[in-house]
Design an enzyme around this catalytic site. Structure first.
Site, PDB file in Angstrom:
ATOM      1  N   SER A 147       0.836  -1.212   0.000  1.00 38.38           N
ATOM      2  CA  SER A 147       0.000   0.000   0.000  1.00 38.38           C
ATOM      3  C   SER A 147       0.865   1.255   0.000  1.00 38.38           C
ATOM      4  O   SER A 147       0.512   2.264  -0.629  1.00 38.38           O
ATOM      5  CB  SER A 147      -0.944   0.009   1.201  1.00 38.38           C
ATOM      6  OG  SER A 147      -0.247   0.186   2.419  1.00 38.38           O
ATOM      7  N   ASP A 205       6.829   2.578   6.179  1.00 42.15           N
ATOM      8  CA  ASP A 205       6.682   1.953   4.861  1.00 42.15           C
ATOM      9  C   ASP A 205       6.787   2.965   3.735  1.00 42.15           C
ATOM     10  O   ASP A 205       7.478   2.731   2.735  1.00 42.15           O
ATOM     11  CB  ASP A 205       5.351   1.208   4.777  1.00 42.15           C
ATOM     12  CG  ASP A 205       5.336  -0.074   5.589  1.00 42.15           C
ATOM     13  OD1 ASP A 205       6.254  -0.265   6.407  1.00 42.15           O
ATOM     14  OD2 ASP A 205       4.400  -0.878   5.424  1.00 42.15           O
TER      15      ASP A 205
END
Length: 397
Positions: A147, A205
């Site tokens: 994502s 991330d």
């Protein structure tokens, strides 16, 4: 001012090298870019629409420009185009607009909502007519930062397309990068996309997907490490589903129940992370085999730690047994309880050994990729720099 050519962008996934779970309790974690990438193609279109195509999840959606512009008054857009966090009200408006039920958490709805939020906030009243296709080598839901790679690609392409950052104008066969201030802006906008998807992400991330290489994370502070080596690994997905929330809660329960036992284990995981950082920094100038042997020992030690704190799984035990029988060293990466693991490949490992290990892992029902960690973050590409398979995936309708 929008650009009038198609652009190609990619961003890497991520794995945790060391520090899983301990990082929740203030210890150091090392996150590293994974050279399985998400690729995006964006081009102008001429029919007053915005179209997105996400072939990995069989999703294709389009909207009229006038319909999208009608949503703008409900968004508190920063006049300086600084990143703004999604509010519950703005997300409710987007869910209603896109036809998603309140509380929808499937991959399609989250990907579409993140795109719509970034499109409206970054482009504002400019509202360019675009066609966007995103294709990824990363499996979703495997803890590999899929994502974040998506959010970084979307943010980078929209910022470029709308003239908020420079167009790299890549005509070479190599990947092009933006300046550090531009990468910082990409990262901050991608973080807002991650908030749409995850609610309260750590920011690790998207930082890895933006900057690449290795990042040190501790107590909310993210520090990129300078000039780290690229390492060859086998990444294995056990395909065993797990709940990060449940695993994190389990570690916390053990820590509360056995503090005098668990706290030293977490301290030791922290020491592994810091020793690994030292070795990686030394390897910049000295790629001796001794350093690889130390990295292998650290992998073995940390895998035992992770079993002690309760996040192992029989599938991961099997994976480690298989690779150990071939003289290789593996550990889980991410939340554990199944999921993925990494296996370090020294430069002197015989390719036939790697092939045999991968075949045995595949025979166990696992999925394997031979890849690199520590590579480039988000990059712009010319079509000639992309493989035929990537181009085909991005140009299929």
């Amino acid at each position: 001012m929008t650009i009038d050519r198609e652009i190609f962008v990619s961003a890497p996934g991520k794995v945790i090298l060391h520090g899983e779970h301990a990082v929740v309790h203030g210890k150091v974690a090392l996150a590293v870019s994974l050279n399985l990438r998400t690729f995006l193609r964006m081009r102008p279109c001429s029919n007053d629409t915005v179209l997105i195509n996400l072939p990995n999840i069989n999703t294709k959606r389009s909207w009229g420009i006038s319909d999208l512009q009608s949503l703008l008054p409900a968004f508190q857009l920063d006049s300086a185009h600084e990143p703004t966090s999604p509010s519950p009200e703005s997300l409710h408006i987007l869910k209603t607009f896109a036809g998603f039920a309140e509380g929808s958490t499937d991959t399609e709805s989250l990907a579409v909502l993140a795109f719509l939020y970034l499109y409206l906030c970054i482009c504002g009243k400019d509202s360019p007519c675009i066609e966007m296709t995103v294709w990824s080598q990363l499996p979703t839901g495997a803890g590999l930062g899929s994502s974040a790679a998506y959010s970084v690609c979307v943010a980078a392409s929209l910022l470029t397309f709308c003239g908020r950052i420079a167009d790299p104008g890549n005509e070479s066969t190599e990947a092009s990068r933006w300046t550090k201030p531009e990468l910082d802006l990409i990262n901050r906008w991608a973080f807002q996309g991650e908030k749409v998807i995850h609610g309260n992400p750590s920011g690790v991330d998207n930082a890895v997907a933006t900057w690449g290489g290795v990042l040190r994370y501790q107590s909310g502070t993210i520090t990129p490490l300078d000039r780290v080596p690229k390492l060859q690994i086998v990444l294995t997905n056990t395909r065993v589903p797990r709940s990060t929330k449940i695993l994190v809660a389990g570690v916390k329960d053990k820590l509360l129940k056995f503090p005098s036992i668990m706290e030293p284990v977490l301290e030791s995981i922290d020491a592994v992370s810091q020793e690994c950082q030292r070795v990686l920094e030394d390897m910049v100038t000295d790629m001796s085999m001794d350093h690889y042997f130390v990295l292998e020992e650290l992998i073995d030690i940390n895998q035992h730690h992770l079993n002690v704190i309760g996040v192992g799984h029989p599938s991961l035990d099997k994976l480690c047994q298989v690779t150990a029988s071939h003289g290789l060293h593996s550990k889980l990466t991410g939340s554990g309880g199944g999921g993925c693991a990494i296996t370090l490949l020294r430069p002197d490992v015989d390719p036939t050994v790697v092939k045999a290990a991968k075949q045995e892992l595949t025979d166990c029902g696992f999925m394997c990729w031979e890849t690199i960690i520590g590579g480039l973050g988000v990059s712009a590409h010319s079509p000639s720099s992309l493989t035929d398979s990537v181009l085909e995936a991005l140009k299929s309708n």
